[in-house]
Design an enzyme around this catalytic site. Structure first.
Site, PDB file in Angstrom:
ATOM      1  N   SER A 148       0.762  -1.201   0.036  1.00 48.09           N
ATOM      2  CA  SER A 148      -0.046  -0.116   0.103  1.00 48.09           C
ATOM      3  C   SER A 148       0.852   1.325  -0.029  1.00 48.09           C
ATOM      4  CB  SER A 148      -0.999  -0.182   1.388  1.00 48.09           C
ATOM      5  OG  SER A 148      -1.418   1.113   1.608  1.00 48.09           O
ATOM      6  N   TYR A 161      -3.667  -0.175   9.966  1.00 50.63           N
ATOM      7  CA  TYR A 161      -3.551  -0.378   8.676  1.00 50.63           C
ATOM      8  C   TYR A 161      -1.839  -0.071   7.859  1.00 50.63           C
ATOM      9  CZ  TYR A 161      -4.662  -0.685   3.560  1.00 50.63           C
ATOM     10  OH  TYR A 161      -4.582  -0.708   2.275  1.00 50.63           O
TER      11      TYR A 161
HETATM   12  P1  NAP Z   1     -11.901  -4.828  -0.802  1.00 49.75           P
HETATM   13  O1  NAP Z   1     -12.535  -4.183  -1.920  1.00 49.75           O
HETATM   14  O2  NAP Z   1     -12.352  -4.443   0.639  1.00 49.75           O
HETATM   15  O3  NAP Z   1     -11.824  -6.203  -0.760  1.00 49.75           O
HETATM   16  C1  NAP Z   1     -10.952  -7.115   0.066  1.00 49.75           C
HETATM   17  C2  NAP Z   1     -11.344  -8.739  -0.062  1.00 49.75           C
HETATM   18  O4  NAP Z   1     -10.726  -9.176   1.016  1.00 49.75           O
HETATM   19  C3  NAP Z   1     -12.618  -8.833   0.003  1.00 49.75           C
HETATM   20  O5  NAP Z   1     -13.061  -9.845  -0.779  1.00 49.75           O
HETATM   21  C4  NAP Z   1     -13.074  -9.545   1.317  1.00 49.75           C
HETATM   22  O6  NAP Z   1     -14.179 -10.492   1.496  1.00 49.75           O
HETATM   23  C5  NAP Z   1     -11.653 -10.211   1.490  1.00 49.75           C
HETATM   24  N1  NAP Z   1     -11.251 -10.431   2.927  1.00 49.75           N
HETATM   25  C6  NAP Z   1     -11.128  -9.445   3.961  1.00 49.75           C
HETATM   26  N2  NAP Z   1     -10.788  -9.990   5.208  1.00 49.75           N
HETATM   27  C7  NAP Z   1     -10.697 -11.401   4.716  1.00 49.75           C
HETATM   28  C8  NAP Z   1     -10.133 -12.517   5.549  1.00 49.75           C
HETATM   29  N3  NAP Z   1     -10.051 -12.524   6.787  1.00 49.75           N
HETATM   30  N4  NAP Z   1      -9.898 -13.810   4.861  1.00 49.75           N
HETATM   31  C9  NAP Z   1     -10.380 -13.864   3.615  1.00 49.75           C
HETATM   32  N5  NAP Z   1     -10.805 -12.814   2.900  1.00 49.75           N
HETATM   33  C10 NAP Z   1     -10.859 -11.620   3.420  1.00 49.75           C
HETATM   34  O7  NAP Z   1     -10.573  -4.222  -0.824  1.00 49.75           O
HETATM   35  P2  NAP Z   1      -9.472  -3.927  -2.270  1.00 49.75           P
HETATM   36  O8  NAP Z   1      -9.597  -2.584  -2.134  1.00 49.75           O
HETATM   37  O9  NAP Z   1      -9.769  -4.820  -3.192  1.00 49.75           O
HETATM   38  O10 NAP Z   1      -8.183  -4.206  -1.468  1.00 49.75           O
HETATM   39  C11 NAP Z   1      -7.571  -5.370  -1.743  1.00 49.75           C
HETATM   40  C12 NAP Z   1      -6.184  -5.362  -1.093  1.00 49.75           C
HETATM   41  O11 NAP Z   1      -5.558  -4.245  -1.612  1.00 49.75           O
HETATM   42  C13 NAP Z   1      -6.176  -5.107   0.221  1.00 49.75           C
HETATM   43  O12 NAP Z   1      -4.969  -5.940   0.862  1.00 49.75           O
HETATM   44  C14 NAP Z   1      -6.014  -3.650   0.542  1.00 49.75           C
HETATM   45  O13 NAP Z   1      -5.325  -3.256   1.621  1.00 49.75           O
HETATM   46  C15 NAP Z   1      -5.085  -3.343  -0.412  1.00 49.75           C
HETATM   47  N6  NAP Z   1      -5.028  -2.084  -1.353  1.00 49.75           N
HETATM   48  C16 NAP Z   1      -6.368  -1.399  -1.569  1.00 49.75           C
HETATM   49  C17 NAP Z   1      -5.865  -0.143  -2.160  1.00 49.75           C
HETATM   50  C18 NAP Z   1      -7.019   0.524  -2.565  1.00 49.75           C
HETATM   51  O14 NAP Z   1      -6.860   1.851  -2.947  1.00 49.75           O
HETATM   52  N7  NAP Z   1      -8.382   0.218  -2.826  1.00 49.75           N
HETATM   53  C19 NAP Z   1      -4.625   0.449  -2.347  1.00 49.75           C
HETATM   54  C20 NAP Z   1      -3.581  -0.193  -1.784  1.00 49.75           C
HETATM   55  C21 NAP Z   1      -3.667  -1.324  -1.387  1.00 49.75           C
HETATM   56  P3  NAP Z   1     -15.093 -10.226   2.584  1.00 49.75           P
HETATM   57  O15 NAP Z   1     -16.504 -10.054   1.552  1.00 49.75           O
HETATM   58  O16 NAP Z   1     -15.377 -11.328   3.181  1.00 49.75           O
HETATM   59  O17 NAP Z   1     -15.114  -8.931   3.491  1.00 49.75           O
HETATM   60  C1  GCO Z   2      -6.939   5.346   3.025  1.00 44.47           C
HETATM   61  C2  GCO Z   2      -7.026   4.403   1.709  1.00 44.47           C
HETATM   62  C3  GCO Z   2      -5.708   3.822   1.401  1.00 44.47           C
HETATM   63  C4  GCO Z   2      -5.803   2.822   0.419  1.00 44.47           C
HETATM   64  C5  GCO Z   2      -4.369   2.185  -0.045  1.00 44.47           C
HETATM   65  C6  GCO Z   2      -3.594   3.362  -0.505  1.00 44.47           C
HETATM   66  O1  GCO Z   2      -7.873   5.326   3.833  1.00 44.47           O
HETATM   67  O2  GCO Z   2      -5.964   6.125   2.818  1.00 44.47           O
HETATM   68  O3  GCO Z   2      -8.098   3.156   1.917  1.00 44.47           O
HETATM   69  O4  GCO Z   2      -5.002   3.128   2.662  1.00 44.47           O
HETATM   70  O5  GCO Z   2      -6.521   1.820   0.581  1.00 44.47           O
HETATM   71  O6  GCO Z   2      -3.748   1.385   0.952  1.00 44.47           O
HETATM   72  O7  GCO Z   2      -2.434   2.639  -1.082  1.00 44.47           O
END
Ligand code: NAP
Ligand code: GCO
Length: 267
Positions: A148, A161
């Site tokens: 992230s 986080y």
């Molecule tokens: P999201 O839309 O909230 O999806 C998260 C997924 O993880 C959902 O399918 C959720 O399923 C599953 N999950 C959560 N806890 C779990 C557990 N204990 N066991 C199995 N599955 C679980 O999040 P996203 O934005 O796609 O993010 C995916 C990854 O990218 C995360 O690690 C997040 O921190 C990272 N990330 C996101 C962003 C961003 O801007 N979106 C940026 C950087 C990094 P449920 O339906 O069961 O909750």
């Molecule tokens: C926030 C966002 C970020 C993104 C991501 C950025 O609240 O700042 O959720 O944390 O999820 O991790 O890279």
């Protein structure tokens, strides 16, 4: 010798993407499938796993869905045993499952803190620990940890986080260090700000129809002047899963539109 055409192909490989029910995980799984991988994914409840499996099917992907929580080591072990019987050993693990809680640190309960760190950091530990022995026996493997911006930067309300994602960067480096001699490459993929359900609260339109202040902020902080889409992460994920990255280890590849390089657009 890997030919030029094979550098970015995953044919014959089994890829497990955790939490690939929707969002980033779903897009990455779809991209790995299009590169030739057999897709395995998990979620926490049967209904959402089955719904996702049908969505993969509609996208032309015969994905194998399993129900287990990445923080439950016994369930992970049982799930991987079933996956081995049904599909085979895991060649590529993408530790994608993750949550965030946006609470000022002094108001965050220890339970909230522990839930975020358990899923975002201990989960990848449990998953990686579970798949590495078979990867060693099979001559190698790929582990991709979804890091992230918060692996590098802090901001208000995301202490748990950021601590977890900072720790995930170091777990990535440690797995690379400890298991690189077994032809295991462990790298991080660091998305910028991506439009998924996780960030939906940061993009909600205000009552007067104006953009959310955080939405405006991210647009000003991103040279590309846009939020990323989950599809923006597919190329970097395929690279880190493919032979093309066989000498890349312990690296965090940021796919952030340039955020980490940029001071931000003058208001
Ligand atoms: P999201 O839309 O909230 O999806 C998260 C997924 O993880 C959902 O399918 C959720 O399923 C599953 N999950 C959560 N806890 C779990 C557990 N204990 N066991 C199995 N599955 C679980 O999040 P996203 O934005 O796609 O993010 C995916 C990854 O990218 C995360 O690690 C997040 O921190 C990272 N990330 C996101 C962003 C961003 O801007 N979106 C940026 C950087 C990094 P449920 O339906 O069961 O909750
Ligand atoms: C926030 C966002 C970020 C993104 C991501 C950025 O609240 O700042 O959720 O944390 O999820 O991790 O890279």
């Amino acid at each position: 010798m890997t030919t030029e055409n094979e550098l970015f192909r995953l044919d014959g490989k089994v890829a497990l993407v955790t939490g690939a029910i929707y969002g980033i995980g779903y897009a990455i799984a779809k991209g790995l499938a299009q590169a030739g991988a057999t897709i395995v994914f998990n979620g926490r409840n049967p209904e959402s796993v089955e719904k996702a499996r049908l969505e993969y099917q509609a996208d032309g992907i015969d994905a194998h869905g399993y129900v287990f929580d990445v923080t439950d080591e016994a369930a992970v072990t049982a799930g991987l045993t079933q996956i081995k019987q049904d599909v085979g050993e895991i060649d590529i693990l993408v530790n994608n499952a993750g949550i965030i809680k946006r609470i000022p640190m002094t108001e965050m309960t220890v339970e909230d803190w522990r839930e975020v760190v358990d899923i975002d950091l201990t989960g990848p530990f449990i998953m990686s620990k579970a798949v590495i022995p078979a990867m060693i026996d099979n001559g190698g493997g790929k582990i991709i940890n979804i890091c992230s911006m918060m692996s590098e930067l802090g901001r208000e309300t995301v202490s748990a986080y950021a601590a977890a994602k900072g720790g995930l960067k170091m777990l990535t480096r440690n797995i690379a260090s400890e298991y690189g001699e077994h032809n295991i490459q462990c790298n991080g993929l660091g998305p910028g700000y991506i439009a998924t359900p996780q960030t939906a609260p940061l993009r909600e339109r205000q009552e007067d129809g104006s953009r959310h202040p955080f939405d405006e902020f991210i647009i000003a902080k991103t040279p590309a002047a846009r939020w990323g889409s989950p599809e923006d992460l597919v190329g970097p994920a395929v690279f880190l899963a493919a032979p093309a990255s066989d000498f890349v280890n312990g690296h965090v590849l940021y796919a952030d539109g340039g955020i980490l390089a940029y001071i931000g657009r003058q208001p």
